[in-house]
Structure formats: structure tokens, C-alpha cells
Enzyme design. Structure first.
Site, PDB file in Angstrom:
ATOM      1  N   LYS A  49       0.962  -1.109   0.109  1.00 47.65           N
ATOM      2  CA  LYS A  49       0.046  -0.208  -0.047  1.00 47.65           C
ATOM      3  C   LYS A  49       0.827   1.408  -0.114  1.00 47.65           C
ATOM      4  O   LYS A  49       1.975   1.189   0.293  1.00 47.65           O
ATOM      5  CB  LYS A  49      -0.923   0.089   1.179  1.00 47.65           C
ATOM      6  CG  LYS A  49      -1.869  -1.229   1.124  1.00 47.65           C
ATOM      7  CD  LYS A  49      -2.820  -1.149   2.345  1.00 47.65           C
ATOM      8  CE  LYS A  49      -3.878  -2.395   2.320  1.00 47.65           C
ATOM      9  NZ  LYS A  49      -5.037  -1.993   3.443  1.00 47.65           N
TER      10      LYS A  49
ATOM     11  N   ARG B 256       2.804  -6.201   9.075  1.00 47.75           N
ATOM     12  CA  ARG B 256       2.140  -5.110   9.476  1.00 47.75           C
ATOM     13  C   ARG B 256       2.962  -4.829  10.993  1.00 47.75           C
ATOM     14  O   ARG B 256       2.875  -3.525  11.066  1.00 47.75           O
ATOM     15  CB  ARG B 256       0.709  -5.501   9.664  1.00 47.75           C
ATOM     16  CG  ARG B 256       0.044  -5.279   8.241  1.00 47.75           C
ATOM     17  CD  ARG B 256      -1.269  -6.088   8.428  1.00 47.75           C
ATOM     18  NE  ARG B 256      -2.016  -5.838   7.209  1.00 47.75           N
ATOM     19  CZ  ARG B 256      -3.013  -6.377   6.735  1.00 47.75           C
ATOM     20  NH1 ARG B 256      -3.399  -7.534   7.517  1.00 47.75           N
ATOM     21  NH2 ARG B 256      -3.690  -6.374   5.481  1.00 47.75           N
TER      22      ARG B 256
ATOM     23  N   HIS C 134      -2.185  -5.347   1.620  1.00 45.59           N
ATOM     24  CA  HIS C 134      -3.379  -6.272   1.409  1.00 45.59           C
ATOM     25  C   HIS C 134      -3.035  -7.562   1.021  1.00 45.59           C
ATOM     26  O   HIS C 134      -2.097  -7.672   0.163  1.00 45.59           O
ATOM     27  CB  HIS C 134      -4.416  -5.539   0.536  1.00 45.59           C
ATOM     28  CG  HIS C 134      -5.588  -6.216   0.010  1.00 45.59           C
ATOM     29  ND1 HIS C 134      -6.536  -6.516   0.729  1.00 45.59           N
ATOM     30  CD2 HIS C 134      -5.591  -7.171  -1.025  1.00 45.59           C
ATOM     31  CE1 HIS C 134      -7.548  -7.307   0.129  1.00 45.59           C
ATOM     32  NE2 HIS C 134      -6.638  -7.579  -0.913  1.00 45.59           N
TER      33      HIS C 134
ATOM     34  N   GLU D  66      -9.300 -10.827  -7.520  1.00 44.78           N
ATOM     35  CA  GLU D  66      -8.646  -9.788  -7.217  1.00 44.78           C
ATOM     36  C   GLU D  66      -7.196 -10.118  -8.492  1.00 44.78           C
ATOM     37  O   GLU D  66      -6.947  -8.905  -8.875  1.00 44.78           O
ATOM     38  CB  GLU D  66      -8.186  -9.970  -5.859  1.00 44.78           C
ATOM     39  CG  GLU D  66      -9.074  -9.620  -4.793  1.00 44.78           C
ATOM     40  CD  GLU D  66      -8.632  -9.491  -3.432  1.00 44.78           C
ATOM     41  OE1 GLU D  66      -7.430  -9.848  -3.148  1.00 44.78           O
ATOM     42  OE2 GLU D  66      -9.405  -9.112  -2.715  1.00 44.78           O
TER      43      GLU D  66
ATOM     44  N   ASN E 299      -2.093   0.151   6.711  1.00 46.37           N
ATOM     45  CA  ASN E 299      -1.358  -1.040   7.345  1.00 46.37           C
ATOM     46  C   ASN E 299      -0.597  -1.700   6.291  1.00 46.37           C
ATOM     47  O   ASN E 299      -0.821  -2.921   6.537  1.00 46.37           O
ATOM     48  CB  ASN E 299      -2.490  -1.773   7.766  1.00 46.37           C
ATOM     49  CG  ASN E 299      -3.720  -2.278   6.572  1.00 46.37           C
ATOM     50  OD1 ASN E 299      -3.413  -1.804   5.735  1.00 46.37           O
ATOM     51  ND2 ASN E 299      -4.516  -3.297   7.075  1.00 46.37           N
TER      52      ASN E 299
HETATM   53  P1  CMP Z   1      -7.515  -4.591   3.445  1.00 49.85           P
HETATM   54  O1  CMP Z   1      -6.935  -5.988   4.017  1.00 49.85           O
HETATM   55  O2  CMP Z   1      -6.762  -3.882   2.483  1.00 49.85           O
HETATM   56  O3  CMP Z   1      -8.899  -4.839   3.215  1.00 49.85           O
HETATM   57  C1  CMP Z   1      -9.860  -3.639   3.510  1.00 49.85           C
HETATM   58  C2  CMP Z   1      -9.074  -2.598   4.393  1.00 49.85           C
HETATM   59  O4  CMP Z   1      -9.991  -1.600   5.066  1.00 49.85           O
HETATM   60  C3  CMP Z   1      -8.248  -3.102   5.465  1.00 49.85           C
HETATM   61  O5  CMP Z   1      -7.051  -3.946   5.093  1.00 49.85           O
HETATM   62  C4  CMP Z   1      -7.827  -1.985   6.342  1.00 49.85           C
HETATM   63  O6  CMP Z   1      -6.821  -1.290   5.864  1.00 49.85           O
HETATM   64  C5  CMP Z   1      -9.014  -1.017   5.784  1.00 49.85           C
HETATM   65  N1  CMP Z   1      -9.886  -0.852   7.257  1.00 49.85           N
HETATM   66  C6  CMP Z   1     -10.023   0.283   7.866  1.00 49.85           C
HETATM   67  N2  CMP Z   1     -10.852   0.115   9.134  1.00 49.85           N
HETATM   68  C7  CMP Z   1     -11.059  -1.212   9.157  1.00 49.85           C
HETATM   69  C8  CMP Z   1     -11.985  -1.960   9.973  1.00 49.85           C
HETATM   70  N3  CMP Z   1     -12.665  -1.416  11.024  1.00 49.85           N
HETATM   71  N4  CMP Z   1     -12.092  -3.375   9.661  1.00 49.85           N
HETATM   72  C9  CMP Z   1     -11.491  -4.028   8.575  1.00 49.85           C
HETATM   73  N5  CMP Z   1     -10.695  -3.084   7.724  1.00 49.85           N
HETATM   74  C10 CMP Z   1     -10.573  -1.778   7.968  1.00 49.85           C
END
Ligand code: CMP
Length: 137
Positions: free
Chosen positions: A9, A102, A115, A126, A112
Site C-alpha cells: 500500500k 504489519r 493487502h 483480485e 496497514n
Molecule cells: P485490507 O486487507 O486492504 O482490506 C480492507 C481494508 O480496510 C483493510 O485492509 C484496512 O486497511 C481497512 N480498514 C479500515 N478500517 C477497518 C476496519 N474497521 N475493519 C477492517 N478493515 C478496515
């Protein structure tokens, strides 16, 4: 043999840790079957995360994902989906186990670092979102 999608990211790209993260994959038996650095458009990010469109964090997530370039990769290997998720650690870096990507490189639940597909079904969708068959080898 499985394939899964990884996104490094914007926060991790800005920190200059693309190589360190790709090394985690290769050092743990995952082959990089395809990879590309790119800038997501807002339409890209909204479509990619469409499953989260009703969630309260959706707009912040899209804003963040278009805030700078990302690196999208197809990872390949036995149990690639689970291995990648184990290497990433928990979605919230504060809950991620020591030594995970992470825990080591991420700031908060939005920024974070990475993904990874959460199922083989999501992985197929995806991967097809970002790569054509001829780009994967
Ligand atoms: P990712 O695995 O990219 O999938 C969705 C993203 O939403 C997740 O990582 C986080 O970076 C973001 N996100 C932000 N808030 C939340 C939340 N409360 N729960 C899950 N994902 C979140």
C-alpha cells in the site's frame, strides 16, 4: 499450487520498503509470478474494495489507496494465500504478531502496509482485476 494477490500500500511504498516486503515473500517460499508498481485511480480503488462499500471506513480506505503508488503482485506457491496472510499479520497493526509485515512496517488500520486476498475465491477475482494471463508466469 495456489496464487494470491498482494498489494503493497501507499504507506509502505512511501517508506521505501518495497524490497524488504517482497523479500519476505521470496524468503518464505512464495514466488513472485507477476508484479507492477502503479497509481490506482479512484474508480480502481472503489471497484477493488466494492465489497466494503457499505462500511463506515470505505471513503477513508479509498482516499488512502489513491494517496500514492502501490505495488500489486501475484504470489504463487503451496498454501500461498494462507502463507501470505500469516506473513502480513492482523489487519490492525496494533494486534499484529511481532515479526509480521504489519507489525514491522504499518502505522494503523488504514495505513496497514499490505493487502492480501482473504480466500481463494477472492484471490482469483483480485488477480484478474490487475493482471492478464500473459502477465503471470
Ligand atoms: P485490507 O486487507 O486492504 O482490506 C480492507 C481494508 O480496510 C483493510 O485492509 C484496512 O486497511 C481497512 N480498514 C479500515 N478500517 C477497518 C476496519 N474497521 N475493519 C477492517 N478493515 C478496515
Amino acid at each position: 499450487m495456489e496464487r494470491t494477490l498482494s498489494i503493497i500500500k501507499p504507506d509502505a511504498v512511501a517508506k521505501g520498503v518495497i524490497g524488504k516486503i517482497l523479500d519476505r515473500f521470496e524468503s518464505n517460499g512464495l514466488k513472485i509470478a507477476a508484479t507492477r508498481k502503479m497509481q490506482l485511480s479512484r474508480a480502481d480503488a472503489e471497484a477493488f474494495y466494492a465489497a466494503h462499500s457499505e462500511r463506515s471506513f470505505f471513503n477513508d480506505l479509498v482516499d488512502f489507496m489513491v494517496s500514492g503508488p502501490v505495488v500489486v503482485s501475484v504470489l504463487e506457491g503451496e498454501n500461498a494465500m494462507k502463507i501470505n496472510r500469516d506473513l502480513m499479520g492482523a489487519t490492525n497493526p496494533k494486534e499484529a504478531e511481532a515479526g509480521t509485515i504489519r507489525a514491522d512496517f504499518a502505522e494503523n488500520i488504514d495505513a496497514n502496509a499490505v493487502h492480501g486476498s482473504d480466500s481463494l475465491e477472492s484471490a482469483a477475482i483480485e488477480i484478474a482485476f490487475f493482471f492478464s494471463q500473459r502477465e503471470i508466469s
